[in-house]
Design a protein around this motif. Structure first.
Motif, PDB file in Angstrom:
ATOM      1  N   PRO A  90      35.353  -7.645  -1.658  1.00 46.43           N
ATOM      2  CA  PRO A  90      35.626  -6.260  -2.391  1.00 46.43           C
ATOM      3  C   PRO A  90      36.943  -5.740  -1.975  1.00 46.43           C
ATOM      4  O   PRO A  90      37.649  -6.184  -0.906  1.00 46.43           O
TER       5      PRO A  90
ATOM      6  N   ASP B  57      37.621  -2.830  -0.912  1.00 51.30           N
ATOM      7  CA  ASP B  57      37.609  -2.093   0.360  1.00 51.30           C
ATOM      8  C   ASP B  57      37.115  -2.918   1.335  1.00 51.30           C
ATOM      9  O   ASP B  57      36.031  -3.207   1.260  1.00 51.30           O
ATOM     10  N   LYS B  58      37.639  -2.715   2.550  1.00 46.76           N
ATOM     11  CA  LYS B  58      37.017  -3.611   3.928  1.00 46.76           C
ATOM     12  C   LYS B  58      35.743  -3.102   4.234  1.00 46.76           C
ATOM     13  O   LYS B  58      34.819  -3.768   4.502  1.00 46.76           O
ATOM     14  N   ILE B  59      35.439  -1.677   4.008  1.00 45.78           N
ATOM     15  CA  ILE B  59      34.095  -1.211   4.394  1.00 45.78           C
ATOM     16  C   ILE B  59      33.076  -1.813   3.628  1.00 45.78           C
ATOM     17  O   ILE B  59      31.846  -1.716   4.221  1.00 45.78           O
ATOM     18  N   GLU B  60      33.364  -2.238   2.512  1.00 47.01           N
ATOM     19  CA  GLU B  60      32.090  -2.784   1.636  1.00 47.01           C
ATOM     20  C   GLU B  60      31.939  -4.170   1.982  1.00 47.01           C
ATOM     21  O   GLU B  60      32.810  -4.982   2.423  1.00 47.01           O
ATOM     22  N   GLU B  61      30.407  -4.491   1.867  1.00 45.46           N
ATOM     23  CA  GLU B  61      30.231  -6.026   2.512  1.00 45.46           C
ATOM     24  C   GLU B  61      30.575  -7.012   1.599  1.00 45.46           C
ATOM     25  O   GLU B  61      30.399  -6.788   0.220  1.00 45.46           O
TER      26      GLU B  61
ATOM     27  N   GLN C 236      29.909 -10.495  -0.564  1.00 38.79           N
ATOM     28  CA  GLN C 236      28.575 -10.818  -1.188  1.00 38.79           C
ATOM     29  C   GLN C 236      28.644 -12.362  -1.057  1.00 38.79           C
ATOM     30  O   GLN C 236      29.701 -12.774  -1.793  1.00 38.79           O
TER      31      GLN C 236
ATOM     32  N   ARG D  16      30.889  -0.107 -11.786  1.00 44.09           N
ATOM     33  CA  ARG D  16      31.637  -0.195 -10.406  1.00 44.09           C
ATOM     34  C   ARG D  16      32.318   0.694  -9.967  1.00 44.09           C
ATOM     35  O   ARG D  16      32.187   0.858  -8.821  1.00 44.09           O
ATOM     36  N   THR D  17      32.974   1.737 -10.323  1.00 41.39           N
ATOM     37  CA  THR D  17      33.627   2.836  -9.696  1.00 41.39           C
ATOM     38  C   THR D  17      32.859   4.048  -9.992  1.00 41.39           C
ATOM     39  O   THR D  17      33.310   5.141  -9.130  1.00 41.39           O
TER      40      THR D  17
END
Ligand code: WTA
Length: 640
Positions: free
Chosen positions: A86, A88-92, A94, A208-209
């Protein structure tokens, strides 16, 4: 695909010679060995470049998604097919396995069917780099619908032009997209586009957002609930070898964008075969191409080529500079990427930043580096080689086009000695020719000319959607019996090719092809503009940037030039997208023209390059006096 790779240069030449001596046999063996067919072909190749008409594997029946997904289920069902990273780094991240991909594609395919999409219908996909983009592409292919992916950075009017040209019935989009620190309102752009698109009766929206959107009653629906209720198996439509697979628009030097049409079997065979060989792909590899699926590179070398090989293909939603300039390298380390394929523009931008952004990460997993989309300059090549490849990973400088469907000229890693700025040798099956301006083929080495291809290859575009005549004129009329690429190239003393750039009015900015005509048309819509001409000039990050010469109408003459520049770029953004903005805008009293009224871009190009020694004879112009005036007022300092 089998695990075999060519071992040395001698073997490459052997394979190459074989592919030229008997192309039909060469491709037939590959098609036989590496793919699943519902019915075998009757004829490997039939063609006539004068029409032009090209058919590969006629009589064969297949579905490309069975080759990209189903056949892997038994052997590598639990292997990651798509690795989504993703914004953002904070989102994992997949990891979508082949088994899950099969389920997701089938569900999506069933939703498309329920919404009335049939074989042969066109579906426009306007999505950010999220898994749903690849899944929609594959779902269309599953049911025989023709996908037309439009890069989600294009404006509403560019989107509308593309939807109308192919009369798409449906648009797949999302509420918004994340690009670094920005959120872009994609659904709003679609809504605006659809005001002028009569063919579209359904819009399916991915969330998504969580951006606020307006859903139009009877036309728009959220995708998630439809997917949830859809059955998770969907028989693959039986397709003919030459059935259309997708349309992808590319800029031409004049007029509207060209909808290049690619068909099924030849495209599959060629992209899969080149993927394996150009990237030295092996089963355990994690492959990452940083392109967007909105471009041909993403179609062929994020989706179809890698999946046909059962590879793990990374999809990255974000940008190289967010949250900092180490993002690419952080992802390489995190997922142990083995092949990394990007554009020279990205390399140049990253090379400007502190090396610490690269050195912080462990890049030892990389074994092949690639570049695509534009010529790479020597400095960028060395930076890439030294700092990313640590002088251990070969760089494959891959030359190809939307029209060619797959890579045409490239080193074979660990086989072809690389040479900075050279794409080196043609891949097997690719017969090149350099032509002079009189239409004669230039033989021998240490020569340069216009780059043509003399013989069909499986993944070539078959036509321009709705305009076969234009296809013929653009690609098959300059040199009889040959496909003309629009590029110039030189061949060195050992037969290596170096692409020297476009010889037509297409300008490549940050790897994106931009035609001058649509940009000029957009500028001319400004009420104060009388006429304009665009040329490219060298730019240290973008490769080329755009320089516009603009003649104002009397009404515009007293206006503040800075404001006008902003307004002109605003119009370009609205008509085409921010990628086509001008870096420099010079207001001028005239444009140099031939007696027949054609703008002499060659002169404008030289002035924009600040190369004033070699302007040629200007006395034959209709208005030679404007040349000095343009020179005197040229903009040498880049505009902000
Ligand atoms: C240019 C991208 C130099 C070329 C796959 C071509 C390149 C146009 C290279 C096609 C390369 C692509 N070296 N120039 N390795 N690769 N080009 O259709 O001018 O977006 O004609 O396809 O990009 O761009 P397109």
């Amino acid at each position: 695909m089998s695990n075999y790779h060519v071992k040395n240069l001698e073997e490459y030449y052997q394979v190459y010679r074989k592919s030229i001596r008997n192309p039909e046999l060469f491709w037939e063996e590959i098609a036989e060995e590496h793919f699943v067919w519902k019915k075998r072909w009757d004829t490997v190749l039939s063609y006539d470049f004068s029409k032009p008409e090209v058919k590969w594997f006629e009589g064969a029946k297949l579905n490309i998604t069975e080759n990209c997904i189903d056949r892997h289920l038994r052997v590598r069902g639990d292997k990651t097919a798509i690795l989504f990273e993703p914004n953002d780094k904070i989102e994992e991240a997949q990891h979508i396995t082949y088994t899950e991909l099969h389920r997701k594609v089938c569900k999506m395919a069933n939703v498309l069917k329920e919404q009335g999409v049939k074989k042969g219908d066109r579906v426009c996909i306007y999505l950010p780099m999220i898994p749903e983009l690849a899944i929609s592409v594959l779902a269309c292919a599953r049911i025989g619908a023709v996908h037309s992916v439009v890069f989600a950075g294009f404006s509403s009017s560019a989107l509308a032009t593309r939807i109308n040209d192919c009369e798409a019935k449906m648009v797949l989009t999302s509420d918004g997209s994340f690009r670094g620190a920005k959120t872009i309102d994609l659904k709003g752009i679609v809504d605006e586009a659809l005001e002028s698109c009569a063919s579209v009766n359904t819009v399916l929206v991915v969330k998504r957002t969580n951006t606020d959107v307006t859903m139009k009653e009877g036309r728009d629906a959220w995708l998630a609930p439809l997917l949830e209720n859809a059955f998770d198996n969907c028989a693959a439509e039986v397709m003919d070898a030459e059935d259309p697979l997708f349309i992808l628009y590319t800029s031409g030097s004049t007029g509207n964008p060209k909808g290049m049409l690619h068909t099924t079997a030849g495209y599959m065979v060629y992209t899969a075969h080149t993927f394996k060989n150009v990237f030295n792909y092996k089963e355990q590899d994690v492959y990452w191409c940083t392109a967007d699926i909105g471009w041909i590179t993403g179609h062929s070398y994020i989706v179809y080529g890698p999946l046909a090989n059962g590879a793990t293909t990374v999809m990255f939603e974000g940008v190289p500079s967010y949250p900092d300039f180490g993002r690419f390298w952080e992802i390489v380390e995190k997922h142990k990427v083995s092949q990394f394929y990007t554009a020279p523009t990205a390399i140049r931008a990253l090379a400007k930043e502190n090396l610490e952004f690269v050195d912080r990460y462990d890049l030892s997993s990389i074994k092949v580096l690639g570049t695509v989309g534009e010529p790479i300059n020597e400095e960028a090549w060395h930076w890439y080689n030294d700092n990313v490849g640590k002088k251990k990973s070969p760089i494959v400088d891959t030359w190809w086009q939307t029209e060619t469907g797959g890579i045409m000229i490239s080193p074979i890693p660990y086989v072809t000695p690389t040479k900075p700025t050279y794409a080196t040798l043609p891949l097997p099956g690719i017969q090149l020719a350099l032509m002079d301006e009189q239409g004669e083929e230039i033989k021998g080495n240490q020569v340069d000319g216009r780059l043509c291809v003399k013989f069909p290859w499986p993944s070539m575009a078959r036509t321009i959607w709705g305009n076969h005549q234009r296809y013929k004129e653009t690609y098959f009329s300059a040199f009889e019996g040959k496909y003309f690429t629009g590029d110039g190239a030189l061949r060195d003393e050992v037969g290596y090719y170096r692409i020297t750039g476009r010889v037509d009015d297409v300008i490549i900015v940050s790897g994106h092809n931009l035609g001058t005509a649509p940009i000029e048309d957009a500028i001319n819509e400004h009420p104060a503009v009388a006429e304009s001409a665009i040329v490219g000039f060298p730019h240290d990050i973008k490769g080329s940037a755009l320089y516009g010469y603009v003649i104002l109408k009397e009404t515009g003459e007293g206006r503040n030039h800075e404001n006008l520049r902003k307004e002109i770029n605003q119009i370009i953004t609205e008509h085409i997208g921010p990628i086509a903005k001008l870096d420099k805008i010079q207001f001028t009293i005239g444009l140099p023209k031939t007696r027949s009224g054609k703008i002499m871009r060659r002169i404008l190009r030289k002035i924009a390059h600040n190369d004033l020694n070699n302007l040629g004879d200007v006395s034959t112009l209709l208005n030679p006096e404007v040349v000095q005036n343009i020179i005197d007022n040229r903009l040498v300092v880049a505009m902000k």
